[in-house]
Motif scaffolding. Structure first.
Motif, PDB file in Angstrom:
ATOM      1  N   UNK A  94       0.789  -1.216  -0.240  1.00 46.97           N
ATOM      2  CA  UNK A  94      -0.227  -0.078   0.313  1.00 46.97           C
ATOM      3  C   UNK A  94       1.667   1.415   0.226  1.00 46.97           C
ATOM      4  N   UNK A  95       2.140   1.241   0.396  1.00 50.12           N
ATOM      5  CA  UNK A  95       3.168   2.062   0.483  1.00 50.12           C
ATOM      6  C   UNK A  95       3.372   2.592  -0.677  1.00 50.12           C
ATOM      7  N   UNK A  96       3.885   1.703  -1.479  1.00 52.88           N
ATOM      8  CA  UNK A  96       4.146   1.931  -2.705  1.00 52.88           C
ATOM      9  C   UNK A  96       2.904   2.383  -3.928  1.00 52.88           C
ATOM     10  N   UNK A  97       1.922   2.046  -3.644  1.00 54.29           N
ATOM     11  CA  UNK A  97       0.908   2.495  -4.177  1.00 54.29           C
ATOM     12  C   UNK A  97       0.294   3.178  -3.867  1.00 54.29           C
ATOM     13  N   UNK A  98       0.517   4.261  -2.835  1.00 56.06           N
ATOM     14  CA  UNK A  98       0.375   5.744  -2.570  1.00 56.06           C
ATOM     15  C   UNK A  98       0.790   6.341  -3.215  1.00 56.06           C
ATOM     16  N   UNK A  99       2.200   6.039  -3.680  1.00 60.45           N
ATOM     17  CA  UNK A  99       3.897   6.564  -3.773  1.00 60.45           C
ATOM     18  C   UNK A  99       3.287   6.674  -6.139  1.00 60.45           C
ATOM     19  N   UNK A 100       2.321   5.844  -6.212  1.00 60.01           N
ATOM     20  CA  UNK A 100       2.149   5.772  -7.799  1.00 60.01           C
ATOM     21  C   UNK A 100       0.635   6.613  -8.045  1.00 60.01           C
ATOM     22  N   UNK A 101      -0.452   6.455  -7.157  1.00 60.22           N
ATOM     23  CA  UNK A 101      -1.125   6.995  -8.099  1.00 60.22           C
ATOM     24  C   UNK A 101      -1.873   7.824  -6.681  1.00 60.22           C
ATOM     25  N   UNK A 102      -2.185   8.799  -7.568  1.00 56.55           N
ATOM     26  CA  UNK A 102      -3.072  10.773  -7.134  1.00 56.55           C
ATOM     27  C   UNK A 102      -3.956  10.310  -5.866  1.00 56.55           C
ATOM     28  N   UNK A 103      -4.124  11.391  -4.813  1.00 60.19           N
ATOM     29  CA  UNK A 103      -4.063  10.656  -3.783  1.00 60.19           C
ATOM     30  C   UNK A 103      -5.761  10.571  -3.179  1.00 60.19           C
ATOM     31  N   UNK A 104      -6.496  10.924  -4.897  1.00 56.61           N
ATOM     32  CA  UNK A 104      -7.882  10.817  -4.095  1.00 56.61           C
ATOM     33  C   UNK A 104      -8.417   9.225  -4.717  1.00 56.61           C
ATOM     34  N   UNK A 105      -7.650   8.815  -5.640  1.00 54.51           N
ATOM     35  CA  UNK A 105      -7.950   7.678  -5.925  1.00 54.51           C
ATOM     36  C   UNK A 105      -6.991   6.204  -5.288  1.00 54.51           C
ATOM     37  N   UNK A 106      -5.991   6.734  -4.940  1.00 50.95           N
ATOM     38  CA  UNK A 106      -5.016   6.038  -3.644  1.00 50.95           C
ATOM     39  C   UNK A 106      -6.301   5.433  -2.495  1.00 50.95           C
ATOM     40  N   UNK A 107      -6.926   6.633  -1.991  1.00 46.43           N
ATOM     41  CA  UNK A 107      -7.874   6.410  -0.672  1.00 46.43           C
ATOM     42  C   UNK A 107      -9.126   5.792  -1.421  1.00 46.43           C
TER      43      UNK A 107
END
Length: 323
Positions: free
Chosen positions: A256-269
């Motif tokens: 999840x840490x890597x996913x959040x680093x490469x994904x726009x915040x609204x989509x990651x959330x």
């Protein structure tokens, strides 16, 4: 019956209002008047439209009066999000209306401990939206049990239909996910890939509301989960979706840490909010008491939405659909 629908121009109302008209009911739709239904239907010509700003009138304490003055036999509330708003409407309609049907959410349950989740076996909700929906459902049940207004709450899953973006394979509205799958590119997937999402077609939700109105005695004081017959997990959803474009999904697990680093915040959330709940729910109660019979499996509902979006150039995949 005279049925007042609050917020009938949205996802559910697009299908529900025409259903009610076809069933012979007199229908009044209360909305802000800022948009029309997602799909045209001749039945809308027989619907009385009332323009109102519910949030403002709730603050002024006048919204319940507006609804009561319409002298409804049944009220379907599709846009109530706080316990205060729901309570005010109940207190005003008590003794004035025969039935109040409220739209809740499967997010009244928290992350799943045991599957499938029934109306009585979910974990406590997380997040203010789910907490409010759960409080409303409990208040409505207590209201009817104590001899007050006859109420029912219906709790849809992730609503899908033509005219808007579906919750996608990663639990978000990120259009890049669809492009990646349609191009056969590697899709980075947070978590294990077996997290669950439970969709439902908007017309199946509309069917459930129609049945609740028609089966008032069976629905009185009850809460119902309204979803498709089955649920999709991330891995299966992605593979099915890639297949619509003649591709094979290539999935790369990431933290999840890597996913959040490469994904726009609204989509990651959004992905986190959907996937960490990992919900699969049962519709047995709605089948038994209401005769609920959903027509759509989740992948068929999503495909209908994706086809509409591509046809209206609101989604641009790497290649055409082959189904």
């Amino acid at each position: 019956m005279r049925v007042v629908v609050i917020g009938g121009s949205g996802h559910i109302g697009t299908f529900l209002v025409p259903r009610l008209v076809r069933a012979g009911h007199e229908v009044i739709n209360i909305s802000r008047g800022s948009r029309t239904a997602y799909a045209e239907a001749p039945e809308w010509h027989h619907v009385r439209q009332v323009v109102a700003d519910r949030e403002q009138e709730d603050r002024e304490g006048t919204f319940g009066d507006r609804v009561a003055r319409l002298e409804p036999d049944a009220v379907i509330d599709l846009v109530c999000f706080t316990l205060d708003s729901a309570t005010a409407l109940v207190e005003r309609l008590r003794g004035e209306a025969g039935h109040l049907v409220h739209c809740g959410s499967v997010w009244r349950h928290g992350p799943a401990d045991k599957l499938p989740i029934s109306e009585a076996t979910g974990t406590p909700p997380v997040g203010e939206y789910g907490i409010q929906k759960d409080r409303i459902a409990r208040m409505l049940k207590e209201e009817t049990a104590s001899g007050g207004l006859v109420t029912t709450s219906l709790h849809p899953g992730h609503i899908v239909g033509p005219g808007w973006h579906p919750i996608g394979p990663l639990g978000s509205l990120d259009p890049a996910v669809w492009y990646t799958l349609s191009a056969g590119q590697s899709l980075k997937v947070p978590g294990s890939g077996v997290e669950l999402m439970h969709h439902v077609h908007a017309d199946d939700v509309a069917q459930a509301f129609e049945r609740a109105v028609e089966h008032r005695d069976a629905a009185a004081g009850e809460d119902f989960t309204i979803v498709a017959p089955t649920a999709l997990n991330v891995r299966g959803y992605a593979r099915i979706a890639a297949g619509w474009f003649g591709r094979t999904a290539s999935l790369e697990p990431v933290t999840w840490e890597e996913f959040r680093s490469i994904t726009a915040p609204e989509h990651a959330e959004a992905s986190w909010e959907h996937l960490h709940r990992s919900q699969c729910l049962t519709i047995e109660k709605a089948r038994t008491l209401l005769g609920y019979a959903p027509r759509y499996e989740p992948e068929a509902a999503v495909l209908e939405s994706v086809r509409w979006l591509i046809g209206h150039e609101e989604l641009k995949p790497a290649g055409p659909l082959v189904v």
